[in-house]
Enzyme design. Structure first.
Site, mmCIF file in Angstrom:
data_model
loop_
_atom_site.group_PDB
_atom_site.id
_atom_site.type_symbol
_atom_site.label_atom_id
_atom_site.label_comp_id
_atom_site.label_asym_id
_atom_site.label_seq_id
_atom_site.Cartn_x
_atom_site.Cartn_y
_atom_site.Cartn_z
ATOM 1 C CG ASN A 164 -0.435 -0.137 2.496
ATOM 2 O OD1 ASN A 164 0.703 -0.554 2.650
ATOM 3 N ND2 ASN A 164 -1.203 0.212 3.504
ATOM 4 C CD GLU A 262 5.753 -0.443 12.695
ATOM 5 O OE1 GLU A 262 4.579 -0.201 13.020
ATOM 6 O OE2 GLU A 262 6.728 -0.075 13.373
ATOM 7 C CB CYS A 296 -1.654 0.000 8.441
ATOM 8 S SG CYS A 296 -0.625 1.468 8.538
#
Ligand code: NAP
Length: 494
Positions: A164, A262, A296
């Site tokens: 992304n 992450e 996210c």
């Protein structure tokens, strides 16, 4: 010809300072999610390629660690300049590979430029601590000692990134590793190999020596696994889904390797009854529909106090229906495609599940037919019950589920009702109430009267629980990517 993709459309791996074909001669098509067209062919690395990349990094480990910090900083600033000069091509490449609207892709390049500059600045802050030796009774003789710590590079870093933010999130790994004196092996997302390979070219021409940066393109299994398990890699910095992150942590743990993870999130945006409602709706539009919800820290659950929920949901639905859905390279596009057709099918399944549990669709609710692209309509669901899959599984698409609560205790309970804990937002005019809620939310960051998807590239960023381990942000990442060494000096030995 497509911006950033080499003539002939074939990419090459970047190992030991040179582009080279994959060991087994395999390639696979890279598809533009806006059009379904094949952009080019990406090399498919073998396990031997992965090992060769680690060997190259390991061979460069000592010499890179010995390069003075001011010289590493000069090279990182030169890399930032080269990236800046290539802004438009890089942005078009990102837009083509992952379907990010071109306006947002340019912002991603600008942020990545800043990340290399920040990493260069942070080298001067990479100091240790000093200790008053004489304050310690033992070992004997502390009156004649100086004690201090230094930070040593940890060694070869594996950088694995998601689709992304194919440039900026890789840069959040590559820049601090290089600044800290570590060589790096990058495994980019298979969705955007050309972005990572072009970045490698800029870093090399800025002066990064051969072997210090390597890029292997190939599937997580077995290429990513080979990098994680190689005995010479010392830290794995991973951004991606929770399932893959846990698998990486397990494998890294077997070799006592450090990890920065992450991972995913189901970030709540909480709207209290005294919220500035227009601002809260605007935050939901950015948070739920920005980059088609594939962020996210997207606002994946909208928790709204009952007395303002009708008005909030109606207003959000109006704004969602007015968003311009289109191909990423169109300057007017506000919501581009999702990454692939499988994601469209997944979103359809999640929306159908919510409907079957009596949620109502106020906007969107299905795919958008635009050529062969993978488009999903910005969707607003109201009266979504807590058991619906859309609020328990990360949707990663432009769907905004509204859940209602009656009091602050219920808001906090709903906010904390998932295994994730990345970020959260609270909208209220009463800062005392907002801070009270913020204190009780389990997350790596809470924003009062700002959207969930805010990130300061220079500051600590990361999640708790299933959202991750460790922190990025240049200084935090550089701390993770170095080892603390205590040095003692006895200036008057007996
Ligand atoms: P993903 O499917 O987990 O893939 C991420 C990366 O891991 C890709 O490069 C993938 O390679 C690689 N990979 C897959 N299996 C692997 C293995 N066994 N060993 C090593 N590497 C492996 O995630 P994604 O779909 O690209 O990204 C979306 C996810 O990332 C969401 O969950 C989102 O929340 C999360 N995310 C988190 C943050 C954050 O900062 N917390 C930021 C952005 C995104 P292939 O592409 O070849 O499969």
């Amino acid at each position: 010809m497509i911006a950033g993709i080499p003539e002939g459309g074939r990419g090459a791996l970047f190992i030991g300072g040179a582009y080279r074909p994959p060991d087994g001669g395999r390639y696979r098509p890279v598809v533009d999610p806006s059009t379904g067209a094949v952009l080019g062919e990406a090399p498919v690395a073998s396990v031997d390629d992965a090992k060769a990349a680690v060997d190259a990094a390991a061979a460069a480990e000592e010499s890179w660690a010995a390069v003075p910090g001011h010289e590493r900083a000069r090279i990182l600033r030169a890399a930032a300049d080269r990236l800046r000069a290539d802004r438009e091509t890089m942005a078009r490449l990102i837009a083509s590979e992952v379907g990010k609207p071109i306006v947002d892709a340019r912002t991603e390049v600008d942020r990545a430029v800043g990340v290399y500059r920040l990493a260069a600045e942070e080298i001067r802050q990479l100091g240790g601590e000093t200790f008053p030796a004489d304050a310690y009774e033992r070992p004997a003789g502390n009156e004649r000692r100086f004690l201090f710590t230094v930070r040593d590079p940890i060694g070869p870093v594996v950088a694995i990134g998601p689709f992304n933010f194919p440039l900026n999130l890789l840069s959040h790994k590559v820049a601090p590793a290089l600044a800290a004196g570590d060589p790096v092996v990058v495994k980019p997302t298979s969705a955007a190999p050309f972005t990572a390979l072009r970045l490698a070219g800029h870093l090399a021409s800025a002066g990064i020596p051969a072997g210090v940066l390597n890029v292997v393109v190939g599937p997580g299994e077995p290429v990513g696994d080979a990098l994680v398990e190689h005995p010479r890699t010392r830290l794995v910095s991973f951004t991606g889904s929770t399932a893959v992150g846990k698998r990486i942590a397990e494998r890294a743990g077997r070799h006592a390797k450090r990890v920065i993870l992450e991972l995913g999130g189901l970030d709540p945006l909480i709207v209290l009854d005294d919220a500035p409602l227009d601002a809260a709706v605007a935050a939901a539009v950015t948070g739920s529909f920005g980059y088609a919800g594939q962020v996210c820290t997207a606002s994946k659950r909208l928790l709204v106090q009952e007395s303002v929920a009708d008005s909030f949901a109606r207003s959000l639905a109006r704004r969602a229906a007015a968003l311009r859905v289109g191909p990423a390279l169109d300057e007017a596009t506000e919501v581009g495609p999702v990454i692939d057709t499988a994601s469209v099918d997944r979103l359809d399944g999640l929306v159908a599940d919510a409907r079957s549990r009596s949620a109502s669709v106020l906007a969107g609710g299905g795919r958008v037919a635009l050529g062969s692209g993978s488009f999903y309509a910005p969707t607003v669901l109201d009266h979504v019950p807590g058991e619906a899959r859309i609020v328990r599984e990360e949707p990663f698409g432009p769907v905004a589920p509204v859940l209602r609560f009656s009091d602050l205790d219920e808001a906090v309970r709903l906010a904390n009702a998932t295994p994730y804990g990345l970020q959260a937002a609270v909208y209220t005019r009463d800062l005392a109430r907002g801070l009270g809620v913020a204190k009780r939310i389990r997350a790596g960051g809470v924003h009062l009267n700002d959207p969930t998807n805010l990130r300061w590239d220079a500051l600590p960023f990361g999640g708790v629980r299933d959202s991750g381990i460790g922190r990025e942000g240049l200084r935090s990442a550089m701390h993770e990517m170095t080892e603390v060494k205590l040095i003692s000096v006895n200036y008057a030995p007996p």
